[in-house]
Scaffold this active site. Sequence first.
Site, PDB file in Angstrom:
ATOM      1  N   ASP A  90     -20.919  41.812 -37.182  1.00 19.97           N
ATOM      2  CA  ASP A  90     -19.799  42.735 -37.385  1.00 19.97           C
ATOM      3  C   ASP A  90     -18.423  41.707 -36.450  1.00 19.97           C
ATOM      4  O   ASP A  90     -18.706  41.455 -35.849  1.00 19.97           O
ATOM      5  CB  ASP A  90     -19.761  43.790 -36.297  1.00 19.97           C
ATOM      6  CG  ASP A  90     -20.588  44.978 -37.206  1.00 19.97           C
ATOM      7  OD1 ASP A  90     -20.014  45.256 -38.126  1.00 19.97           O
ATOM      8  OD2 ASP A  90     -21.252  45.627 -36.072  1.00 19.97           O
ATOM      9  N   GLU A 120     -14.549  46.943 -40.089  1.00 16.92           N
ATOM     10  CA  GLU A 120     -14.363  48.865 -40.875  1.00 16.92           C
ATOM     11  C   GLU A 120     -13.098  48.634 -40.562  1.00 16.92           C
ATOM     12  O   GLU A 120     -11.551  48.027 -41.006  1.00 16.92           O
ATOM     13  CB  GLU A 120     -14.017  49.520 -39.293  1.00 16.92           C
ATOM     14  CG  GLU A 120     -15.539  49.300 -38.815  1.00 16.92           C
ATOM     15  CD  GLU A 120     -15.826  50.167 -37.524  1.00 16.92           C
ATOM     16  OE1 GLU A 120     -16.892  49.768 -36.748  1.00 16.92           O
ATOM     17  OE2 GLU A 120     -14.134  50.331 -36.591  1.00 16.92           O
ATOM     18  N   GLU A 187     -20.783  56.101 -43.278  1.00 14.20           N
ATOM     19  CA  GLU A 187     -21.389  56.053 -41.719  1.00 14.20           C
ATOM     20  C   GLU A 187     -20.578  57.612 -41.372  1.00 14.20           C
ATOM     21  O   GLU A 187     -19.868  57.865 -41.166  1.00 14.20           O
ATOM     22  CB  GLU A 187     -20.838  55.376 -40.512  1.00 14.20           C
ATOM     23  CG  GLU A 187     -21.495  55.850 -39.526  1.00 14.20           C
ATOM     24  CD  GLU A 187     -21.274  54.955 -37.881  1.00 14.20           C
ATOM     25  OE1 GLU A 187     -21.886  55.715 -37.141  1.00 14.20           O
ATOM     26  OE2 GLU A 187     -21.322  53.538 -38.139  1.00 14.20           O
TER      27      GLU A 187
END
Length: 271
Positions: A90, A120, A187
């Site tokens: 990440d 993200e 998600e």
Amino acid sequence: MYAPDDRKPLTVPALAEAKRGGHKLAMLTAYDAGFARVFDENGTELLLVGDSLGMVVQGQNSTLPVSVDDMVYHTTIVARAVKRALLIADLPFQSDATPERALEASTRLLQAGAQMVKLEGAGHKLDVIRFLTEREIPVCGHLGLTPQSVLRFGGYKVQGREDATAQRLRADAAAVAEAGATLLVLECVPSGLAQAITQAIPIPTIGIGAGPHCDGQVLVLHDFLGLHTGHRRPKFVKDFLGEGGSVAGAVKAYIAAVRDGSFPDAEHSYE
């Protein structure tokens, strides 16, 4: 049905082959060499060094305090144990705020042993994805509930239940793929929406709380083993340790359930 050669390391191009061949991909998070080795040796195809370490390892209330140095450290120790799985790391909060910052952080993560970085969102992040992929850095996108947006969302909530947000997620998913991402995590989105996105875009989707129709699934290590982290247990979590009898057995039970479509079921999905 296509199946990657389990004698060889999984490559970035093999992800697209898996989607075309209907092969479900199994991903778990890992933060140290010990668990990474067990996951890798027992068939986990994708390992994610997630900024979730802020919550499950460091005891933070969110992922926001995690630094690039934290991610580099954990990526380094996980990479030492991995022989076959594709290792993803990440980009922590604000390390991808600009293309230049993302390039610097991504370079450090790839030099630490990652083969792909995850970031993200969409919007201005599309420029970041293009910038990175043009510079030979594979990218995994992440849409739906994006934990780094917890302050704006006002908590950890399912995304895409309203028509407007569902349409935005569909558009964002297409844009992330067009920008050059190789993989997309979805998600906490309704199962039907995740299915529509999965069918519409050319890159594999990896679900976490996104129903059974994604091209693969991911769970956080501690959730997958039923370990209490001090945080609320999400609906999509299943304890595979009780079913598998050992960590190695849990990995095998999880992979089998992902492959045969029995996980996630309706109990572990959002409608």
